[in-house]
Design an enzyme around this catalytic site. Structure first.
Site, PDB file in Angstrom:
ATOM      1  N   CYS A   2      43.360  23.457  41.094  1.00 55.79           N
ATOM      2  CA  CYS A   2      42.457  22.387  41.212  1.00 55.79           C
ATOM      3  C   CYS A   2      41.678  22.337  42.674  1.00 55.79           C
ATOM      4  O   CYS A   2      42.148  22.840  43.742  1.00 55.79           O
ATOM      5  CB  CYS A   2      43.454  20.863  41.203  1.00 55.79           C
ATOM      6  N   ARG A  27      36.916  25.284  40.845  1.00 58.98           N
ATOM      7  CA  ARG A  27      38.153  25.508  40.868  1.00 58.98           C
ATOM      8  C   ARG A  27      38.863  24.834  39.556  1.00 58.98           C
ATOM      9  O   ARG A  27      40.111  24.984  39.320  1.00 58.98           O
ATOM     10  CB  ARG A  27      38.839  24.813  42.008  1.00 58.98           C
ATOM     11  N   TRP A  74      42.513  21.528  36.921  1.00 54.26           N
ATOM     12  CA  TRP A  74      42.540  22.614  36.093  1.00 54.26           C
ATOM     13  C   TRP A  74      43.996  22.438  35.592  1.00 54.26           C
ATOM     14  O   TRP A  74      44.859  22.531  36.188  1.00 54.26           O
ATOM     15  CB  TRP A  74      42.385  23.985  36.789  1.00 54.26           C
ATOM     16  N   ASN A  98      47.367  20.195  44.062  1.00 52.39           N
ATOM     17  CA  ASN A  98      46.968  21.228  43.561  1.00 52.39           C
ATOM     18  C   ASN A  98      48.270  22.294  43.504  1.00 52.39           C
ATOM     19  O   ASN A  98      49.073  22.368  44.519  1.00 52.39           O
ATOM     20  CB  ASN A  98      45.868  22.027  44.308  1.00 52.39           C
ATOM     21  N   GLY A  99      48.718  22.828  42.439  1.00 52.57           N
ATOM     22  CA  GLY A  99      49.752  23.596  42.253  1.00 52.57           C
ATOM     23  C   GLY A  99      50.901  23.402  41.052  1.00 52.57           C
ATOM     24  O   GLY A  99      50.373  22.725  40.452  1.00 52.57           O
ATOM     25  N   GLU A 477      49.088  52.139  41.943  1.00 54.41           N
ATOM     26  CA  GLU A 477      48.104  51.204  42.567  1.00 54.41           C
ATOM     27  C   GLU A 477      48.209  51.302  43.979  1.00 54.41           C
ATOM     28  O   GLU A 477      47.252  51.141  44.781  1.00 54.41           O
ATOM     29  CB  GLU A 477      48.328  50.000  42.005  1.00 54.41           C
ATOM     30  N   LYS A 481      45.556  51.783  46.811  1.00 51.20           N
ATOM     31  CA  LYS A 481      44.988  51.135  47.732  1.00 51.20           C
ATOM     32  C   LYS A 481      45.039  51.750  49.015  1.00 51.20           C
ATOM     33  O   LYS A 481      43.998  51.742  49.917  1.00 51.20           O
ATOM     34  CB  LYS A 481      46.130  49.826  48.093  1.00 51.20           C
ATOM     35  N   GLU A 484      42.222  54.403  49.394  1.00 52.75           N
ATOM     36  CA  GLU A 484      40.656  53.782  49.427  1.00 52.75           C
ATOM     37  C   GLU A 484      40.429  53.126  50.865  1.00 52.75           C
ATOM     38  O   GLU A 484      39.232  53.174  51.133  1.00 52.75           O
ATOM     39  CB  GLU A 484      40.242  52.906  48.278  1.00 52.75           C
ATOM     40  N   HIS A 500      60.612  67.243  39.374  1.00 53.09           N
ATOM     41  CA  HIS A 500      60.264  68.181  38.601  1.00 53.09           C
ATOM     42  C   HIS A 500      59.112  68.913  39.241  1.00 53.09           C
ATOM     43  O   HIS A 500      58.003  69.308  38.675  1.00 53.09           O
ATOM     44  CB  HIS A 500      59.587  67.496  37.163  1.00 53.09           C
ATOM     45  N   LYS A 599      31.579  48.033  44.828  1.00 54.30           N
ATOM     46  CA  LYS A 599      32.207  46.953  44.239  1.00 54.30           C
ATOM     47  C   LYS A 599      32.308  47.384  42.668  1.00 54.30           C
ATOM     48  O   LYS A 599      33.421  47.187  42.060  1.00 54.30           O
ATOM     49  CB  LYS A 599      32.016  45.758  44.692  1.00 54.30           C
TER      50      LYS A 599
HETATM   51  C1  F6R Z   1      40.012  49.847  43.422  1.00 57.00           C
HETATM   52  C2  F6R Z   1      38.961  49.363  42.594  1.00 57.00           C
HETATM   53  C3  F6R Z   1      38.504  50.017  41.291  1.00 57.00           C
HETATM   54  C4  F6R Z   1      38.087  48.963  40.485  1.00 57.00           C
HETATM   55  C5  F6R Z   1      37.356  50.159  39.202  1.00 57.00           C
HETATM   56  C6  F6R Z   1      37.032  49.326  38.020  1.00 57.00           C
HETATM   57  O1  F6R Z   1      40.534  48.902  44.517  1.00 57.00           O
HETATM   58  O2  F6R Z   1      38.819  48.152  42.882  1.00 57.00           O
HETATM   59  O3  F6R Z   1      39.460  51.170  40.962  1.00 57.00           O
HETATM   60  O4  F6R Z   1      39.468  48.627  39.720  1.00 57.00           O
HETATM   61  O5  F6R Z   1      36.100  50.599  39.702  1.00 57.00           O
HETATM   62  O6  F6R Z   1      36.355  48.105  38.489  1.00 57.00           O
HETATM   63  P1  F6R Z   1      36.278  47.088  37.469  1.00 57.00           P
HETATM   64  O7  F6R Z   1      37.599  46.227  37.452  1.00 57.00           O
HETATM   65  O8  F6R Z   1      35.265  46.044  37.618  1.00 57.00           O
HETATM   66  O9  F6R Z   1      35.820  47.687  36.083  1.00 57.00           O
END
Ligand code: F6R
Length: 604
Positions: A2, A27, A74, A98-99, A477, A481, A484, A500, A599
């Site tokens: 919200c 929101r 929301w 909100n929450g 994951e 992180k 990258e 193994h 991105k």
């Molecule tokens: C890593 C990252 C990427 C995306 C991947 C898929 O931090 O952001 O590995 O997860 O490129 O992107 P989407 O989710 O937009 O399909």
């Protein structure tokens, strides 16, 4: 979630509140409302739907005031009706929230015994009653407010008006953001810089647990212990507040901190918190016999976490594959398969191609995406939205936890539909999910410890992440992180798989980060850690305090919030993200735009 705005000054407050609510509409827009003090008395206007509906109400019944609060909702607790719309009023008190107040049911029964009558189904209304009650014995609004805050469990941002306290707006935050805006002879309280952007660019960000008394000419702020504090006033550019870093150094840091909100927003799409039920999605889970998830990168790991939940909770076979592999290997799909594309952008070329392929092969398709107007959203027959909001940092954080939250909630719905989850278990699982935003907020408090660990990680050239069950994809994951954004080589392994082969990599220079929530495989993970520690590997074990010690020399423990195993991937994602973030900051890399990356990967 919200949106909240409060205005106190000498000019007309209502047009300002409406202006702000329009900016906050992103929101949530289930309902909207305003409360103001008119000649010292509370007046309210509320409407179901968008801000324009509220404007129509105000046109019919205008409101002239110099102090007011507004809300765009929301819905979490209670249907999106006018009665459930904020602000909520009880006696002398009116407020917006909100929450989620997690202990609202318990507080409500207590208040009902005291003769309080409720008009809405919301969790929020109890807070108004509690404060109205507290003001009977404590005439100081600030200390009365604090006594109420001390009894609330959950996440909240609040803005409050009190009859007889003209010029005063009380505010508080825990888990959900709230800012104070500094104007000339006028002061503001808002969900974010955008909320107060049209009026001022001078902002103080309240910190976790802070509460504040805002008057026309200033604000008194208090920390969680009740000590008066000063929060810095920073200058922001309002026009682009949505895509600004605000108080944070990087977008990634901001987005990590937005997760209590973004997870809550996403869960509200799939769960009915009031009745402790999973909402029925627009799919018959009894009419499918298999799920095929396709995704890339972080979204692929979210899908893998989803697989554990779909198989365990719903007995629904689930395969998860990297889209660039699935698309070219001529997979043998069966007609009862539901193909699910998981993607933040909804534009990733390989994932989109898989979706099109599955559709062309006659499969039912769903797109679990954060950009709801994306190509995948349009291509799939079913849209499963996540509500992480715009993600600017190239390394995905809040989009990941939103994907995981949605998949976990959908797995509960599938389990119910397929008769694998009875009503009490459904209520238990929904409650567990309902606690996730608060526990994520708690996990954010681990930053001090993780900053220290990051100093060591930044010196390493290789790091190993370990986990079992859903913690295995989360380990991968975590490794992704770190790779990258810090450019340190890292791998995530299933803890039981280490011996193994990969255990040969273990030496005194290779940190091993272990994710060890108290789940049904904790003991197994602990044994694996002993094996590593025995070989001189410096182990960093992330586990709740109550977890027994694995008795290994060199095992360093970092305390994580204790949580239901279902939500452990959501809670433990936070230390993974913070560790990578602080390591990258330590190394001085370009956190938000790491080298070689983009991105949205719209080429294969
Ligand atoms: C890593 C990252 C990427 C995306 C991947 C898929 O931090 O952001 O590995 O997860 O490129 O992107 P989407 O989710 O937009 O399909």
């Amino acid at each position: 979630m919200c949106g909240i705005i409060g205005v106190t000054g000498t000019g007309p407050a209502v047009p300002r509140i409406i202006d702000s609510l329009k900016r906050l509409e992103y929101r949530g827009y289930d309902s909207a409302g305003i409360a103001a003090l008119v000649d010292g008395r509370i007046e309210r206007r509320r409407a179901k739907g968008k801000i324009r509906e509220l404007e129509a109400v105000l046109l019919a019944e205008p409101l002239a005031a110099t102090i007011g609060i507004g809300h765009t909702r929301w819905a979490t607790h209670g249907a999106p009706t006018t009665t459930n719309a904020h602000p909520h009023k009880a006696g002398r008190v009116v407020l917006v929230h909100n929450g989620i107040i997690e202990n609202f049911a318990e507080l409500k029964s207590e208040l009902a015994v005291a003769g309080r009558v409720f008009e809405s189904q919301t969790d929020t209304e109890v807070v108004a009653h509690m404060l109205d009650e507290a003001l009977k014995t404590d005439t100081n609004p600030v200390t009365a407010f604090k006594s109420v805050l001390d009894r609330l469990t959950g996440a909240y941002a609040l803005a409050v008006l009190i009859e007889g306290e003209d010029g005063l707006i009380l505010g508080a935050r825990r888990g959900s953001p709230l800012v104070v805006g500094w104007g000339e002879g006028e002061m503001y309280l808002g969900s974010d810089a955008l909320a107060v952007g049209p009026f001022t660019q001078k902002i103080s960000y309240l910190e976790e647990g802070d509460y504040v008394a805002v008057s026309r000419d200033g604000a008194r702020m208090f920390d969680v212990d009740g000590t008066e504090v000063k929060r810095p006033i920073v200058q922001v550019s309002a026009s682009s507040a949505m895509v600004e870093k605000g108080e944070y150094r990087h977008f990634m840091e901001k987005e990590i901190h937005e997760q209590p909100d973004s997870v809550q927003r996403t869960l509200s799409e799939y769960l009915d918190f009031v009745n402790g039920r999973a909402k029925t999605p627009a799919i018959d889970f009894t009419a499918i016999d298999r799920i095929q998830i396709v995704a890339c990168g972080t979204a692929f790991y979210a899908g893998q976490i989803g697989r554990y939940a779909f198989e365990r909770l719903a007995g629904l076979p689930c395969d998860v594959e990297i889209a660039s592999e699935f698309r070219y290997r001529e997979p043998a799909v069966t007609p009862g398969t539901l193909a699910v594309a998981v993607s933040q952008s909804g534009e990733t070329a390989d994932t989109l191609a898989c979706l099109a392929w599955c559709k062309a092969h006659g499969l039912k398709t769903a797109a679990l995406v954060n950009v709801h107007s994306s190509s995948m959203a349009r291509e799939a027959s079913l849209l499963w939205p996540t509500h992480a909001g715009p993600e600017i940092g190239v390394a995905s954080t809040k989009a990941f936890t939103a994907q995981v939250a949605a998949l976990l909630a959908l797995a509960v719905a599938a389990g119910v539909a397929r008769g694998r989850i009875d009503a009490p278990t459904e209520a238990e699982l929904v409650k567990a999910l309902f606690e996730a935003p608060r526990l994520i907020a708690e996990a954010l408090q681990m930053d001090g410890d993780l900053r220290e660990v990051a100093l060591d990680i930044a010196k390493a050239t290789d790091v190993i992440f370990l986990g079992r069950g859903p913690m295995f994809p989360l380990a991968m994951e975590g490794a992704l992180k770190l790779k990258e954004i810090s450019y340190i080589h890292a791998e995530g392994y299933a803890a039981g798989e280490l011996k193994h082969g990969p255990i040969a990599l273990v030496d005194e220079f290779t940190p091993i980060v272990a994710l060890a929530p108290m789940d049904d495989v904790f003991e197994k993970t602990a044994s694996n850690l002993q094996e590593v520690a025995a070989r001189g590997g410096p182990v960093i074990m992330i586990a709740p305090t109550r977890a027994p010690d694995p008795h290994g020399a060199g095992i360093r423990r970092i305390a994580a919030p204790d949580c239901h195993p279902l939500i452990a991937p959501l809670v433990y994602a936070v230390p993974m993200q913070l560790l990578a973030y602080y390591t990258a900051v330590q190394k001085g890399t370009d956190v938000d735009q790491p080298r070689n990356l983009a991105k949205s990967v719209t080429v294969e």
